[in-house]
Design a protein around this motif. Sequence first.
Motif, PDB file in Angstrom:
ATOM      1  N   LYS A  74      59.176  15.148  39.347  1.00  0.00           N
ATOM      2  CA  LYS A  74      60.104  14.462  40.947  1.00  0.00           C
ATOM      3  C   LYS A  74      59.496  15.933  42.263  1.00  0.00           C
ATOM      4  O   LYS A  74      59.428  16.786  41.534  1.00  0.00           O
ATOM      5  N   THR A  75      59.984  15.099  43.541  1.00  0.00           N
ATOM      6  CA  THR A  75      60.423  16.953  43.895  1.00  0.00           C
ATOM      7  C   THR A  75      61.461  15.527  44.987  1.00  0.00           C
ATOM      8  O   THR A  75      61.031  14.788  45.443  1.00  0.00           O
ATOM      9  N   LYS A 107      64.189  22.357  36.527  1.00  0.00           N
ATOM     10  CA  LYS A 107      64.230  22.275  37.980  1.00  0.00           C
ATOM     11  C   LYS A 107      64.527  22.658  38.714  1.00  0.00           C
ATOM     12  O   LYS A 107      65.461  23.734  38.169  1.00  0.00           O
ATOM     13  N   GLY A 110      53.883  19.090  50.430  1.00  0.00           N
ATOM     14  CA  GLY A 110      54.215  19.176  49.448  1.00  0.00           C
ATOM     15  C   GLY A 110      53.728  19.328  47.558  1.00  0.00           C
ATOM     16  O   GLY A 110      52.898  19.991  47.572  1.00  0.00           O
ATOM     17  N   LEU A 111      54.325  18.561  46.843  1.00  0.00           N
ATOM     18  CA  LEU A 111      54.263  19.092  45.324  1.00  0.00           C
ATOM     19  C   LEU A 111      52.623  18.056  45.060  1.00  0.00           C
ATOM     20  O   LEU A 111      52.521  16.950  45.306  1.00  0.00           O
ATOM     21  N   THR A 159      52.184  19.587  38.587  1.00  0.00           N
ATOM     22  CA  THR A 159      52.402  20.155  37.437  1.00  0.00           C
ATOM     23  C   THR A 159      52.166  19.927  35.554  1.00  0.00           C
ATOM     24  O   THR A 159      51.614  19.079  35.510  1.00  0.00           O
ATOM     25  N   PHE A 176      53.773  24.026  39.367  1.00  0.00           N
ATOM     26  CA  PHE A 176      54.252  23.207  39.918  1.00  0.00           C
ATOM     27  C   PHE A 176      53.163  23.957  40.961  1.00  0.00           C
ATOM     28  O   PHE A 176      53.528  24.760  41.937  1.00  0.00           O
ATOM     29  N   ASP A 226      51.517  23.054  44.832  1.00  0.00           N
ATOM     30  CA  ASP A 226      50.893  22.217  45.580  1.00  0.00           C
ATOM     31  C   ASP A 226      49.776  22.076  46.607  1.00  0.00           C
ATOM     32  O   ASP A 226      49.103  22.633  46.010  1.00  0.00           O
ATOM     33  N   PHE A 247      61.543  22.715  48.755  1.00  0.00           N
ATOM     34  CA  PHE A 247      61.903  21.327  47.830  1.00  0.00           C
ATOM     35  C   PHE A 247      62.249  21.632  46.472  1.00  0.00           C
ATOM     36  O   PHE A 247      62.720  22.779  46.102  1.00  0.00           O
ATOM     37  N   LEU A 268      61.857  20.744  42.536  1.00  0.00           N
ATOM     38  CA  LEU A 268      60.869  20.121  41.651  1.00  0.00           C
ATOM     39  C   LEU A 268      61.166  19.850  40.786  1.00  0.00           C
ATOM     40  O   LEU A 268      62.371  20.973  39.685  1.00  0.00           O
TER      41      LEU A 268
END
Length: 157
Positions: free
Chosen positions: A42-43, A72, A82-83, A86, A99, A101, A111, A113
């Motif tokens: 999630k981001t 997190k 963004g991401l 991962t 993570f 990008d 962000f 993450l």
Amino acid sequence: MKTGILKISLTFLLFALVGASCHDETEFPPLEDKELTVSEIKTQGCKDNLKSNDIERSIELKAEGENKLRIKFVNATLNCAGLDTTYAMINDGILRVTFIDYNWANCICDFDLECVIDSMEQRKYTAKVSAGGEVATFSFDYSKNLDSKVEISDDLQ
């Protein structure tokens, strides 16, 4: 004479037992190199309204179920796209979480993450969590009750 020797022997035995029970460093076998399963990626961001001197970075660790770890990375700096993905692995005895990008944005922002890693063992870990060129290195003890936060300084490795 025999009573004196017996008392001395018992005293040494008592000190040896107390010394052995006070040893709190548990020795774990080395971790084997392997890729770990990553899920729930999630981001949250782009937090472009943060001022650089107000940003506090941290890594939050929380055990889930019997062998899962939620990680997190709060306020990780990435490019604005963004991401991308991962991954997690054990390499040279270190838990490495990366993570990644996207490479094509022309701006950066912060962000939050998050991901969940499977196959964790109840033991002590050295971890390197990285995002966008920032790497946080720290140690933690994984157990099913783990719920902790690691503050990250501005001078990341």
